[in-house]
Design an enzyme around this catalytic site. Structure first.
Site, PDB file in Angstrom:
ATOM      1  N   TYR A 101       0.860  -1.192   0.000  1.00  0.00           N
ATOM      2  CA  TYR A 101       0.000   0.000   0.000  1.00  0.00           C
ATOM      3  C   TYR A 101       0.885   1.227   0.000  1.00  0.00           C
ATOM      4  O   TYR A 101       1.813   1.328   0.814  1.00  0.00           O
ATOM      5  CB  TYR A 101      -0.941   0.027   1.209  1.00  0.00           C
ATOM      6  CG  TYR A 101      -1.823   1.260   1.261  1.00  0.00           C
ATOM      7  CD1 TYR A 101      -1.612   2.254   2.217  1.00  0.00           C
ATOM      8  CD2 TYR A 101      -2.850   1.451   0.339  1.00  0.00           C
ATOM      9  CE1 TYR A 101      -2.404   3.400   2.249  1.00  0.00           C
ATOM     10  CE2 TYR A 101      -3.648   2.600   0.370  1.00  0.00           C
ATOM     11  CZ  TYR A 101      -3.420   3.572   1.329  1.00  0.00           C
ATOM     12  OH  TYR A 101      -4.204   4.701   1.357  1.00  0.00           O
ATOM     13  N   LYS A 115       4.773  10.047   7.976  1.00  0.00           N
ATOM     14  CA  LYS A 115       4.571   9.642   9.362  1.00  0.00           C
ATOM     15  C   LYS A 115       5.602  10.247  10.325  1.00  0.00           C
ATOM     16  O   LYS A 115       5.520  11.426  10.644  1.00  0.00           O
ATOM     17  CB  LYS A 115       4.530   8.106   9.417  1.00  0.00           C
ATOM     18  CG  LYS A 115       3.332   7.536   8.602  1.00  0.00           C
ATOM     19  CD  LYS A 115       3.254   6.037   8.673  1.00  0.00           C
ATOM     20  CE  LYS A 115       2.278   5.487   7.660  1.00  0.00           C
ATOM     21  NZ  LYS A 115       0.871   5.529   8.085  1.00  0.00           N
ATOM     22  N   ASP A 165       9.375   2.913  -0.670  1.00  0.00           N
ATOM     23  CA  ASP A 165       8.317   3.614   0.057  1.00  0.00           C
ATOM     24  C   ASP A 165       8.612   3.429   1.545  1.00  0.00           C
ATOM     25  O   ASP A 165       8.271   2.401   2.124  1.00  0.00           O
ATOM     26  CB  ASP A 165       6.947   3.058  -0.316  1.00  0.00           C
ATOM     27  CG  ASP A 165       5.846   3.739   0.486  1.00  0.00           C
ATOM     28  OD1 ASP A 165       4.661   3.496   0.177  1.00  0.00           O
ATOM     29  OD2 ASP A 165       6.163   4.498   1.425  1.00  0.00           O
TER      30      ASP A 165
HETATM   31  P1  KE4 Z   1      -0.861   8.753   3.779  1.00  0.00           P
HETATM   32  O1  KE4 Z   1      -1.334   9.316   2.440  1.00  0.00           O
HETATM   33  O2  KE4 Z   1      -1.964   7.996   4.508  1.00  0.00           O
HETATM   34  O3  KE4 Z   1      -0.160   9.786   4.642  1.00  0.00           O
HETATM   35  O4  KE4 Z   1       0.304   7.683   3.444  1.00  0.00           O
HETATM   36  C1  KE4 Z   1       0.009   6.632   2.569  1.00  0.00           C
HETATM   37  C2  KE4 Z   1       1.000   5.497   2.813  1.00  0.00           C
HETATM   38  C3  KE4 Z   1       2.040   5.332   1.917  1.00  0.00           C
HETATM   39  N1  KE4 Z   1       2.951   4.353   2.088  1.00  0.00           N
HETATM   40  C4  KE4 Z   1       2.875   3.511   3.148  1.00  0.00           C
HETATM   41  C5  KE4 Z   1       3.911   2.426   3.291  1.00  0.00           C
HETATM   42  C6  KE4 Z   1       1.830   3.637   4.098  1.00  0.00           C
HETATM   43  O5  KE4 Z   1       1.762   2.769   5.144  1.00  0.00           O
HETATM   44  C7  KE4 Z   1       0.871   4.651   3.934  1.00  0.00           C
HETATM   45  C8  KE4 Z   1      -0.296   4.823   4.876  1.00  0.00           C
HETATM   46  N2  KE4 Z   1      -0.414   3.831   5.893  1.00  0.00           N
HETATM   47  C9  KE4 Z   1      -1.731   3.621   6.412  1.00  0.00           C
HETATM   48  C10 KE4 Z   1      -1.639   2.504   7.460  1.00  0.00           C
HETATM   49  N3  KE4 Z   1      -1.619   1.222   6.865  1.00  0.00           N
HETATM   50  C11 KE4 Z   1      -2.328   4.865   6.972  1.00  0.00           C
HETATM   51  C12 KE4 Z   1      -3.589   4.656   7.788  1.00  0.00           C
HETATM   52  C13 KE4 Z   1      -4.813   5.095   7.034  1.00  0.00           C
HETATM   53  O6  KE4 Z   1      -4.931   4.818   5.819  1.00  0.00           O
HETATM   54  O7  KE4 Z   1      -5.667   5.684   7.703  1.00  0.00           O
END
Ligand code: KE4
Length: 433
Positions: A146, A269, A241
């Site tokens: 993801y 994060k 990533d």
């Molecule tokens: P954001 O757009 O949510 O800031 O980041 C996306 C993203 C990109 N790459 C990795 C490896 C990530 O884990 C994420 C987002 N992680 C999720 C948790 N699995 C965020 C939680 C959510 O979607 O509310």
């Protein structure tokens, strides 16, 4: 749900009328664990408190940013100080330069960095740089990886063994999904074969160096090195990533931990310390193609905003030196061992995937090495475990396919209390099996 959650239930009923699922990110709706979500009121250290006044030891940690804990004095003070000087200018500030210096100094593969506001933006922009620099359009990603919700990455494995992506959400055009190729995580030969067959059309391999979105799945020995090698031999760029792993598993991220340098890196994060901040960066020759140095366009009103820069700087300050990561390793290893013993005592089969302070107890007897292994887990059992832990005052990410996060604020007492709660929760799972 008992009266223990009465105010959360009431809050959710109002929220649902105004926002999809009553939430601003789907996972928070608790659908994967079959119950209504709790609504948070406050956090402090490793503890959060809901609107009913129930306190919980927290392993969500905002899904990763809060490596130092909730409302940490140094971070709050830095945000307050920055806020008193204004919240945003649309003009450069020295705070951006200071955080850029910290990122470039910490992450081996980043010579030049650009701040954005989410991990989605970071990976989307890194992909655009790779496509712009190579003139190629296809991207390889792992099944179960993801990388945020940009169109090209909301793609699932097509039917059968095909590597062709198909949209994993309505609204993603087939034409865009077809530019994304899917391979099983930890399967190096699948990447080698794709690049041998289509390498001239492939801009980049985009990978989580430690998978965190199928649950925590470490890279197999030699996997990252193999990706580096096969990319080097074909002009395909390697994008890590590290939105989740950056500053999480080591100060320089997974690329520092495994000594494999990507061409481009996405961060998020932890780098923003709990405020909206992410970043992408990489080799100087690639990042100098980004506007206004070069023609590859990317922009953002609040990119590099002073409050997020201040929160990020204060958080990274707390991670300086080996002791922070030594503490995170000790606390997390203690938790993992306690979970394994508690599950074994209750005769519940789990295997724990862990790297540093990100970990996932998988409800299966066999080690999980890819998405197929993760989806073979007993998610029903996980749901029962989740609910029993919540009632016992421990809040976990509400899905088998998420990583738990341990922070510098998690004390040995908190870990012992978690293990004691897990011992009872595993018995509930065993009884209802
Ligand atoms: P954001 O757009 O949510 O800031 O980041 C996306 C993203 C990109 N790459 C990795 C490896 C990530 O884990 C994420 C987002 N992680 C999720 C948790 N699995 C965020 C939680 C959510 O979607 O509310």
């Amino acid at each position: 749900m008992s009266k223990r959650y009465a105010k959360s239930i009431a809050a959710h009923a109002i929220a649902k009328r105004l926002m999809p699922g009553g939430v601003n990110s789907p996972v928070r709706a608790y659908q994967a664990v079959g119950r209504l979500p709790i609504t948070m009121a406050s956090g402090s250290g490793c503890t959060v408190t809901d609107v009913d006044g129930n306190a919980y030891i927290d392993y969500v940690g905002s899904f990763g940013p809060l490596i130092a804990g909730h409302a940490v004095d140094e971070v709050i003070a830095a945000i307050n100080k920055a806020a008193r000087h204004g919240t945003s200018f649309g003009m450069p500030t020295e705070l951006e330069t200071q955080l850029a210096q910290a990122v470039v100094g910490a992450v081996p593969g980043i010579d030049v960095v650009r701040f954005v506001n989410s991990g989605t933006e970071a990976t989307m922009s890194a992909m655009r740089v790779a496509r712009g620099a190579t003139g190629r359009s296809k991207i390889v990603k792992a099944i179960g990886g993801y990388h945020g919700h940009s169109d090209a990455l909301l793609v699932q494995a097509g039917s059968g063994a095909t590597t062709l992506g198909s949209p994993s959400s309505p609204g993603v055009p087939e034409a865009i999904a077809r530019t994304t190729l899917l391979v099983p995580y930890n399967d190096l030969s699948a990447v080698e074969q794709l690049i041998a067959e289509q390498g001239d059309d492939i801009a980049a391999v985009l990978i989580e160096p430690i998978a965190g979105n199928m649950g925590c799945v470490p890279p197999a020995d030699g996997y990252l090195e193999g990706l580096r090698k096969v990319c080097d031999g074909s002009g395909v760029l390697l994008i890590f990533d590290e939105v989740m792993t950056g500053f999480r598993v080591a100060y320089g991220g997974a690329q520092a931990l495994y000594h494999v340098k990507p061409d481009l890196t996405a961060l998020g994060k932890v780098v923003g310390g709990g405020l909206p901040c992410a970043a992408y960066g990489g080799r100087d020759d690639l990042m100098r193609r980004v506007a206004p140095d070069g023609p590859i366009y990317q922009a953002g009103t609040l990119s590099g905003n002073p409050l997020a820069m201040a929160a990020g700087l204060a958080t990274l300050e707390l991670l300086q030196g080996d002791e922070a990561y030594a503490q995170l390793e000790q606390t997390s290893a203690h938790l993992a061992a306690g979970l394994e013993k508690a599950a074994a005592d209750a005769k519940v089969g789990i295997t724990v995937g862990r790297v540093g302070s990100m970990l996932t107890p998988f409800f299966t007897d066999t080690p999980v090495t890819d998405y197929a292994g993760a989806t073979a887990c007993d998610t029903e059992a996980f749901g029962r475990f989740f609910c029993a832990m919540l009632d016992a005052g421990v809040v976990l990410p509400p899905s088998q396919f998420e990583a738990w996060f341990v922070s510098l604020a998690h004390t040995d007492e908190a870990i012992e209390a978690t293990i004691a709660a897990a011992a009872k929760a595993f018995k509930v799972v065993a009884k209802s099996a």
